[in-house]
Design a protein around this motif. Structure first.
Motif, PDB file in Angstrom:
ATOM      1  N   HIS A   1      48.436  42.614  38.103  1.00  0.00           N
ATOM      2  CA  HIS A   1      48.462  43.650  39.014  1.00  0.00           C
ATOM      3  C   HIS A   1      47.215  44.577  39.004  1.00  0.00           C
ATOM      4  O   HIS A   1      46.884  45.325  38.260  1.00  0.00           O
ATOM      5  N   PRO A   2      46.330  44.045  40.068  1.00  0.00           N
ATOM      6  CA  PRO A   2      44.998  44.867  40.118  1.00  0.00           C
ATOM      7  C   PRO A   2      45.240  46.370  40.331  1.00  0.00           C
ATOM      8  O   PRO A   2      46.447  46.485  41.124  1.00  0.00           O
ATOM      9  N   HIS A   3      44.649  47.167  39.816  1.00  0.00           N
ATOM     10  CA  HIS A   3      44.984  48.677  39.589  1.00  0.00           C
ATOM     11  C   HIS A   3      43.747  49.609  39.724  1.00  0.00           C
ATOM     12  O   HIS A   3      42.901  49.369  39.037  1.00  0.00           O
ATOM     13  N   MET A   4      44.071  50.691  40.626  1.00  0.00           N
ATOM     14  CA  MET A   4      42.997  51.562  40.563  1.00  0.00           C
ATOM     15  C   MET A   4      42.720  52.227  39.257  1.00  0.00           C
ATOM     16  O   MET A   4      43.552  52.584  38.509  1.00  0.00           O
ATOM     17  N   GLY A   5      41.391  52.392  38.799  1.00  0.00           N
ATOM     18  CA  GLY A   5      40.942  53.162  37.713  1.00  0.00           C
ATOM     19  C   GLY A   5      40.666  52.186  36.536  1.00  0.00           C
ATOM     20  O   GLY A   5      40.667  52.679  35.334  1.00  0.00           O
ATOM     21  N   THR A   6      40.899  50.784  36.714  1.00  0.00           N
ATOM     22  CA  THR A   6      40.720  49.963  35.765  1.00  0.00           C
ATOM     23  C   THR A   6      39.880  48.866  35.999  1.00  0.00           C
ATOM     24  O   THR A   6      39.133  49.157  37.018  1.00  0.00           O
ATOM     25  N   GLY A   7      39.590  48.224  35.146  1.00  0.00           N
ATOM     26  CA  GLY A   7      38.361  47.213  35.165  1.00  0.00           C
ATOM     27  C   GLY A   7      38.423  46.047  36.243  1.00  0.00           C
ATOM     28  O   GLY A   7      37.657  45.126  36.457  1.00  0.00           O
ATOM     29  N   VAL A   8      39.772  46.053  36.699  1.00  0.00           N
ATOM     30  CA  VAL A   8      40.069  44.911  37.683  1.00  0.00           C
ATOM     31  C   VAL A   8      40.690  45.673  39.007  1.00  0.00           C
ATOM     32  O   VAL A   8      41.968  45.888  39.054  1.00  0.00           O
ATOM     33  N   MET A   9      39.879  46.338  39.823  1.00  0.00           N
ATOM     34  CA  MET A   9      40.113  46.753  41.083  1.00  0.00           C
ATOM     35  C   MET A   9      39.200  46.593  41.995  1.00  0.00           C
ATOM     36  O   MET A   9      39.878  46.557  43.386  1.00  0.00           O
ATOM     37  N   LYS A  10      38.043  46.339  41.964  1.00  0.00           N
ATOM     38  CA  LYS A  10      37.197  45.948  43.280  1.00  0.00           C
ATOM     39  C   LYS A  10      37.352  44.297  43.598  1.00  0.00           C
ATOM     40  O   LYS A  10      37.866  43.604  42.578  1.00  0.00           O
ATOM     41  N   GLN A  11      36.857  44.054  44.722  1.00  0.00           N
ATOM     42  CA  GLN A  11      36.894  42.664  45.120  1.00  0.00           C
ATOM     43  C   GLN A  11      36.415  41.723  44.201  1.00  0.00           C
ATOM     44  O   GLN A  11      37.057  40.762  43.872  1.00  0.00           O
ATOM     45  N   ALA A  12      35.222  41.836  43.766  1.00  0.00           N
ATOM     46  CA  ALA A  12      34.546  40.914  42.890  1.00  0.00           C
ATOM     47  C   ALA A  12      35.410  40.646  41.641  1.00  0.00           C
ATOM     48  O   ALA A  12      35.426  39.760  40.911  1.00  0.00           O
ATOM     49  N   ALA A  13      35.817  41.836  40.872  1.00  0.00           N
ATOM     50  CA  ALA A  13      36.571  41.626  39.848  1.00  0.00           C
ATOM     51  C   ALA A  13      37.973  41.132  39.825  1.00  0.00           C
ATOM     52  O   ALA A  13      38.212  40.219  38.941  1.00  0.00           O
ATOM     53  N   VAL A  14      38.568  41.279  41.019  1.00  0.00           N
ATOM     54  CA  VAL A  14      39.896  40.565  41.366  1.00  0.00           C
ATOM     55  C   VAL A  14      39.521  39.156  41.437  1.00  0.00           C
ATOM     56  O   VAL A  14      40.446  38.193  40.879  1.00  0.00           O
ATOM     57  N   GLU A  15      38.432  38.647  42.190  1.00  0.00           N
ATOM     58  CA  GLU A  15      38.314  37.274  42.141  1.00  0.00           C
ATOM     59  C   GLU A  15      37.806  36.624  40.961  1.00  0.00           C
ATOM     60  O   GLU A  15      38.166  35.643  40.574  1.00  0.00           O
ATOM     61  N   ARG A  16      37.027  37.671  40.083  1.00  0.00           N
ATOM     62  CA  ARG A  16      36.565  36.974  38.758  1.00  0.00           C
ATOM     63  C   ARG A  16      37.696  36.548  37.985  1.00  0.00           C
ATOM     64  O   ARG A  16      37.597  35.706  37.372  1.00  0.00           O
ATOM     65  N   LEU A  17      38.789  37.536  37.980  1.00  0.00           N
ATOM     66  CA  LEU A  17      40.032  37.397  37.204  1.00  0.00           C
ATOM     67  C   LEU A  17      40.846  36.251  37.769  1.00  0.00           C
ATOM     68  O   LEU A  17      41.135  35.277  36.870  1.00  0.00           O
ATOM     69  N   MET A  18      40.972  35.693  38.756  1.00  0.00           N
ATOM     70  CA  MET A  18      41.512  34.728  39.337  1.00  0.00           C
ATOM     71  C   MET A  18      40.785  33.408  39.029  1.00  0.00           C
ATOM     72  O   MET A  18      41.108  32.479  38.831  1.00  0.00           O
ATOM     73  N   ALA A  19      39.250  33.468  39.081  1.00  0.00           N
ATOM     74  CA  ALA A  19      38.460  32.159  38.681  1.00  0.00           C
ATOM     75  C   ALA A  19      38.648  32.001  37.312  1.00  0.00           C
ATOM     76  O   ALA A  19      38.511  30.788  37.024  1.00  0.00           O
ATOM     77  N   THR A  20      38.837  32.788  36.412  1.00  0.00           N
ATOM     78  CA  THR A  20      38.740  32.650  35.009  1.00  0.00           C
ATOM     79  C   THR A  20      39.882  32.512  34.218  1.00  0.00           C
ATOM     80  O   THR A  20      40.033  32.101  33.266  1.00  0.00           O
TER      81      THR A  20
END
Length: 312
Positions: A171-190
């Protein structure tokens, strides 16, 4: 005109709702005293068949199961906050995952019902959403080592979940390290696509700096759980302009139910997911102050919107 999505079938897509319309599970002061029994009764009355777990729910699995069975409800998801990106928290995180998996197994019992709960997680290492600080300028940015540890940790608990017959949905979540577009994509990629899936939360994505429609197009086959939630553009702008905290944003009305706010791409998102063969929980969520937004009224409003979009 409504954008119909006939391929989303009630036989394979189940409608749930979170108790955050009735109280807040992060900020306990956002509460007007609605008890558990009223909350789940109103969920069922509004036409839902599932719900996530809130802090007022019974902690005994058999007591919870009996209360939900009485109202025709099932649990859509247990939640685990992960802490893979900070020191000495991996073991505790994995232990909590195992505890939640054991709990939900007891709640569901030995039924063959296909409406099984997914395990929902979000990385809260360094998260500022629980804190009384400006959310946007203080949200964490992970370094390469933290990204490696997060990916490895998620893959590990994804494997644990799979062994228990569960899907791990991030769950990408506001206020965390996985909330912006690039971070969401990096999480999916890794992360391993066979072990780590996505929970699509439309409002958290948009308000966090990602594009929910683009995310849906790109990762439709990895989206296995949905939090359908709207937002109010005026409050989002205010949060940025005034340096508001997450709690202040919620109290100001940043979130609402689908169809009541500023986001207008729900029909396209539902259509894309239908084309991708989505099966699982579609959960209504709106973290609102129940003193300002009557929970049953908004739950029924959201159900009416879904009926208009889905045809059922």
């Amino acid at each position: 005109m409504s954008f119909k999505t006939p391929k989303l079938s009630p036989d394979k897509v189940w409608l749930g709702i979170t108790p955050t319309l009735w109280w807040n599970d992060d900020f306990l002061n956002i509460d007007i005293g609605i008890p558990f029994e009223q909350c789940v009764s109103e969920m069922a009355l509004a036409g839902y068949v599932g719900c996530s777990i809130g802090h007022k729910y019974p902690t005994d699995p058999q007591t919870l199961k009996a209360a939900l069975d009485l109202r025709g409800l099932r649990v859509s998801e247990p939640w685990v906050s992960t802490y893979f990106t900070i020191e000495s928290m991996k073991a505790q995180t994995i232990q909590k995952v195992r505890q939640q998996l054991a709990f939900i197994k007891q709640v569901e019992g030995h039924e063959s019902d296909p409406r099984r709960a997914d395990l929902v997680v979000a990385e809260f290492g360094g998260a500022v959403n629980p804190l009384p600080v400006a959310l946007y300028p203080n949200a964490p940015t992970f370094n390469d080592r933290q990204w490696d540890e997060l990916a490895a940790g998620l893959n590990e608990i994804g494997r644990i979940a799979r062994e228990e017959g569960r899907r791990l949905c991030y769950h990408p979540h506001m206020g965390t390290g996985v909330m912006k577009q690039a971070a969401v994509e990096r999480l999916m990629a890794t992360t391993d696509p066979d072990l780590v899936f996505m929970l699509l939360d439309t409002a958290h994505l948009y308000c966090g700096g990602a594009d929910p429609l683009e995310i849906t197009r790109k990762y439709a086959t990895r989206i296995k759980h949905i939090h359908l939630k709207d937002f109010r553009e005026s409050v989002l702008k205010e949060m940025h302009a005034k340096g508001m905290s997450f709690q202040e944003g919620i109290e100001a009305g940043i979130f609402t139910v689908p169809g009541d706010g500023s986001y207008n791409h729900f029909p396209e998102i539902l259509s894309i997911l239908a084309e991708a063969g989505f099966e699982g929980w579609l959960v209504i969520e709106a973290e609102q102050d129940p003193a300002k937004a009557n929970p049953l009224q908004y739950a029924k409003m959201a159900r009416a919107y879904l009926r208009e979009q889905l045809g059922w």
